[in-house]
Design a protein around this motif. Structure first.
Motif, PDB file in Angstrom:
ATOM      1  N   SER A   1       0.820  -1.209   0.000  1.00  0.00           N
ATOM      2  CA  SER A   1       0.000   0.000   0.000  1.00  0.00           C
ATOM      3  C   SER A   1       0.855   1.261   0.000  1.00  0.00           C
ATOM      4  CB  SER A   1      -0.941   0.012   1.198  1.00  0.00           C
ATOM      5  OG  SER A   1      -0.212   0.210   2.388  1.00  0.00           O
ATOM      6  N   ARG A   2       2.110   1.145   0.409  1.00  0.00           N
ATOM      7  CA  ARG A   2       3.012   2.301   0.415  1.00  0.00           C
ATOM      8  C   ARG A   2       3.751   2.456  -0.907  1.00  0.00           C
ATOM      9  NH1 ARG A   2       6.833   2.092   5.178  1.00  0.00           N
ATOM     10  NH2 ARG A   2       6.960   4.305   4.774  1.00  0.00           N
ATOM     11  N   ASP A   3       3.696   1.428  -1.756  1.00  0.00           N
ATOM     12  CA  ASP A   3       4.363   1.442  -3.053  1.00  0.00           C
ATOM     13  C   ASP A   3       3.475   2.191  -4.053  1.00  0.00           C
ATOM     14  OD1 ASP A   3       5.556   0.960  -5.486  1.00  0.00           O
ATOM     15  OD2 ASP A   3       5.719  -1.211  -5.209  1.00  0.00           O
ATOM     16  N   PRO A   4       3.952   3.316  -4.624  1.00  0.00           N
ATOM     17  CA  PRO A   4       3.120   4.092  -5.552  1.00  0.00           C
ATOM     18  C   PRO A   4       2.616   3.268  -6.741  1.00  0.00           C
ATOM     19  CG  PRO A   4       5.103   5.309  -4.990  1.00  0.00           C
ATOM     20  CD  PRO A   4       5.253   3.935  -4.401  1.00  0.00           C
TER      21      PRO A   4
ATOM     22  N   GLU B   1      -3.132   1.782  -6.107  1.00  0.00           N
ATOM     23  CA  GLU B   1      -4.507   1.647  -6.595  1.00  0.00           C
ATOM     24  C   GLU B   1      -5.096   0.287  -6.253  1.00  0.00           C
ATOM     25  OE1 GLU B   1      -6.527   3.948  -7.897  1.00  0.00           O
ATOM     26  OE2 GLU B   1      -4.919   5.339  -7.413  1.00  0.00           O
ATOM     27  N   SER B   2      -4.285  -0.753  -6.276  1.00  0.00           N
ATOM     28  CA  SER B   2      -4.800  -2.106  -6.027  1.00  0.00           C
ATOM     29  C   SER B   2      -4.640  -2.530  -4.569  1.00  0.00           C
ATOM     30  CB  SER B   2      -4.079  -3.106  -6.939  1.00  0.00           C
ATOM     31  OG  SER B   2      -2.702  -3.123  -6.634  1.00  0.00           O
ATOM     32  N   SER B   3      -4.212  -1.606  -3.693  1.00  0.00           N
ATOM     33  CA  SER B   3      -3.941  -2.004  -2.315  1.00  0.00           C
ATOM     34  C   SER B   3      -5.179  -2.033  -1.427  1.00  0.00           C
ATOM     35  CB  SER B   3      -2.882  -1.086  -1.693  1.00  0.00           C
ATOM     36  OG  SER B   3      -3.405   0.214  -1.541  1.00  0.00           O
ATOM     37  N   ALA B   4      -6.289  -1.432  -1.862  1.00  0.00           N
ATOM     38  CA  ALA B   4      -7.507  -1.491  -1.050  1.00  0.00           C
ATOM     39  C   ALA B   4      -7.951  -2.947  -0.969  1.00  0.00           C
ATOM     40  CB  ALA B   4      -8.606  -0.627  -1.650  1.00  0.00           C
ATOM     41  N   GLU B   5      -8.255  -3.389   0.214  1.00  0.00           N
ATOM     42  CA  GLU B   5      -8.537  -4.805   0.458  1.00  0.00           C
ATOM     43  C   GLU B   5      -9.738  -4.919   1.392  1.00  0.00           C
ATOM     44  OE1 GLU B   5      -7.491  -8.668  -0.251  1.00  0.00           O
ATOM     45  OE2 GLU B   5      -5.963  -7.181  -0.650  1.00  0.00           O
ATOM     46  N   ASP B   6     -10.481  -5.999   1.251  1.00  0.00           N
ATOM     47  CA  ASP B   6     -11.536  -6.304   2.210  1.00  0.00           C
ATOM     48  C   ASP B   6     -10.902  -7.139   3.319  1.00  0.00           C
ATOM     49  OD1 ASP B   6     -13.266  -4.989   0.572  1.00  0.00           O
ATOM     50  OD2 ASP B   6     -14.211  -6.786  -0.217  1.00  0.00           O
TER      51      ASP B   6
ATOM     52  N   GLN C   1     -16.586  -6.891   8.837  1.00  0.00           N
ATOM     53  CA  GLN C   1     -16.024  -6.817   7.483  1.00  0.00           C
ATOM     54  C   GLN C   1     -15.695  -5.368   7.177  1.00  0.00           C
ATOM     55  OE1 GLN C   1     -15.975  -9.389   4.906  1.00  0.00           O
ATOM     56  NE2 GLN C   1     -14.969  -7.947   3.556  1.00  0.00           N
ATOM     57  N   LEU C   2     -14.423  -5.076   6.938  1.00  0.00           N
ATOM     58  CA  LEU C   2     -13.986  -3.734   6.540  1.00  0.00           C
ATOM     59  C   LEU C   2     -13.829  -3.750   5.024  1.00  0.00           C
ATOM     60  CD1 LEU C   2     -11.193  -3.193   9.201  1.00  0.00           C
ATOM     61  CD2 LEU C   2     -13.565  -2.496   9.330  1.00  0.00           C
ATOM     62  N   THR C   3     -14.691  -3.041   4.334  1.00  0.00           N
ATOM     63  CA  THR C   3     -14.670  -3.024   2.878  1.00  0.00           C
ATOM     64  C   THR C   3     -13.784  -1.883   2.391  1.00  0.00           C
ATOM     65  OG1 THR C   3     -16.926  -3.850   2.886  1.00  0.00           O
ATOM     66  CG2 THR C   3     -16.137  -2.927   0.819  1.00  0.00           C
ATOM     67  N   GLY C   4     -12.931  -2.181   1.431  1.00  0.00           N
ATOM     68  CA  GLY C   4     -12.065  -1.163   0.852  1.00  0.00           C
ATOM     69  C   GLY C   4     -11.060  -0.580   1.826  1.00  0.00           C
ATOM     70  N   ALA C   5     -10.556  -1.410   2.735  1.00  0.00           N
ATOM     71  CA  ALA C   5      -9.598  -0.927   3.748  1.00  0.00           C
ATOM     72  C   ALA C   5      -8.240  -0.656   3.107  1.00  0.00           C
ATOM     73  CB  ALA C   5      -9.459  -1.957   4.863  1.00  0.00           C
ATOM     74  N   ARG C   6      -7.611   0.385   3.612  1.00  0.00           N
ATOM     75  CA  ARG C   6      -6.248   0.689   3.167  1.00  0.00           C
ATOM     76  C   ARG C   6      -5.518   1.423   4.289  1.00  0.00           C
ATOM     77  NH1 ARG C   6      -5.749   3.184  -2.192  1.00  0.00           N
ATOM     78  NH2 ARG C   6      -7.803   2.341  -2.453  1.00  0.00           N
ATOM     79  N   PRO C   7      -4.245   1.084   4.510  1.00  0.00           N
ATOM     80  CA  PRO C   7      -3.466   1.778   5.534  1.00  0.00           C
ATOM     81  C   PRO C   7      -3.172   3.211   5.093  1.00  0.00           C
ATOM     82  CG  PRO C   7      -2.305  -0.181   4.717  1.00  0.00           C
ATOM     83  CD  PRO C   7      -3.512   0.005   3.892  1.00  0.00           C
ATOM     84  N   THR C   8      -3.311   4.151   6.021  1.00  0.00           N
ATOM     85  CA  THR C   8      -3.028   5.547   5.683  1.00  0.00           C
ATOM     86  C   THR C   8      -1.849   6.113   6.456  1.00  0.00           C
ATOM     87  OG1 THR C   8      -4.686   6.289   7.270  1.00  0.00           O
ATOM     88  CG2 THR C   8      -5.385   6.055   4.977  1.00  0.00           C
ATOM     89  N   SER C   9      -1.520   5.521   7.595  1.00  0.00           N
ATOM     90  CA  SER C   9      -0.331   5.973   8.313  1.00  0.00           C
ATOM     91  C   SER C   9       0.223   4.822   9.149  1.00  0.00           C
ATOM     92  CB  SER C   9      -0.622   7.187   9.193  1.00  0.00           C
ATOM     93  OG  SER C   9      -1.448   6.833  10.273  1.00  0.00           O
ATOM     94  N   TRP C  10       1.504   4.891   9.392  1.00  0.00           N
ATOM     95  CA  TRP C  10       2.211   3.861  10.145  1.00  0.00           C
ATOM     96  C   TRP C  10       3.212   4.559  11.048  1.00  0.00           C
ATOM     97  CZ3 TRP C  10       7.431   2.956  10.459  1.00  0.00           C
ATOM     98  CH2 TRP C  10       7.831   1.765  11.075  1.00  0.00           C
TER      99      TRP C  10
END
Length: 145
Positions: A80-83, A87-92, A109-118
């Motif tokens: 998800s951190r790789d530019p 686009e394909s990093s959103a995951e259920d 169920q988390l739909t369209g989850a993506r990490p935004t900060s670490w």
């Protein structure tokens, strides 16, 4: 007395398999945008009305990862951190609340989850302690299953 302590934990399911036990889950929030429509009644007085807007990435939560980090979950975070892969990093993802026997108590169920900060814990040279990672996730919806 120690035998009677019930210990519940949060776990992550990714691709249908439980891949990691989390140290904590915090700040779970779900937001929805509303649009106010002003209309007039037949006698000309304003009548406010609320209309549900389109959801965007409005839900968020903070996960704390302990020492037992899974390769699968870590790889998803890195992707998800790789530019090139953003686009394909959103995951259920499924967030599972389990009891002491590792039986599922509740699932979300988390739909369209993506990490935004670490972030990692502060640890100075010469200090000892656990190095926990904190991960903030954004998601479109969070539904109990």
């Amino acid at each position: 007395m120690e035998d009677h302590v019930v210990k519940h934990q949060w776990q992550i399911e990714l691709g249908g398999r439980r891949v990691e036990t989390l140290k904590s889950v915090a700040g779970v929030s779900i937001e929805q945008e509303y649009v106010e429509l002003l209309q007039n009644s037949p006698d000309g007085k304003p009548v406010p009305d609320l209309v549900l807007g389109e959801p965007a990435l409005f839900g968020s939560m903070t996960l704390t990862r302990g020492m037992d980090k899974s390769d699968t979950f870590t790889q998803w975070i890195m992707d998800s951190r790789d530019p090139a892969k953003t686009e394909s990093s959103a995951e259920d993802i499924v967030l599972v609340y389990v009891n002491a026997q590792n039986d599922s108590v509740k699932k979300f169920q988390l739909t369209g989850a993506r990490p935004t900060s670490w972030s990692a814990a502060d640890l100075a040279a010469g200090e000892t302690g656990q190095v926990d990672e904190t991960l903030e996730l954004k998601y479109i919806t969070c539904d109990p299953i």
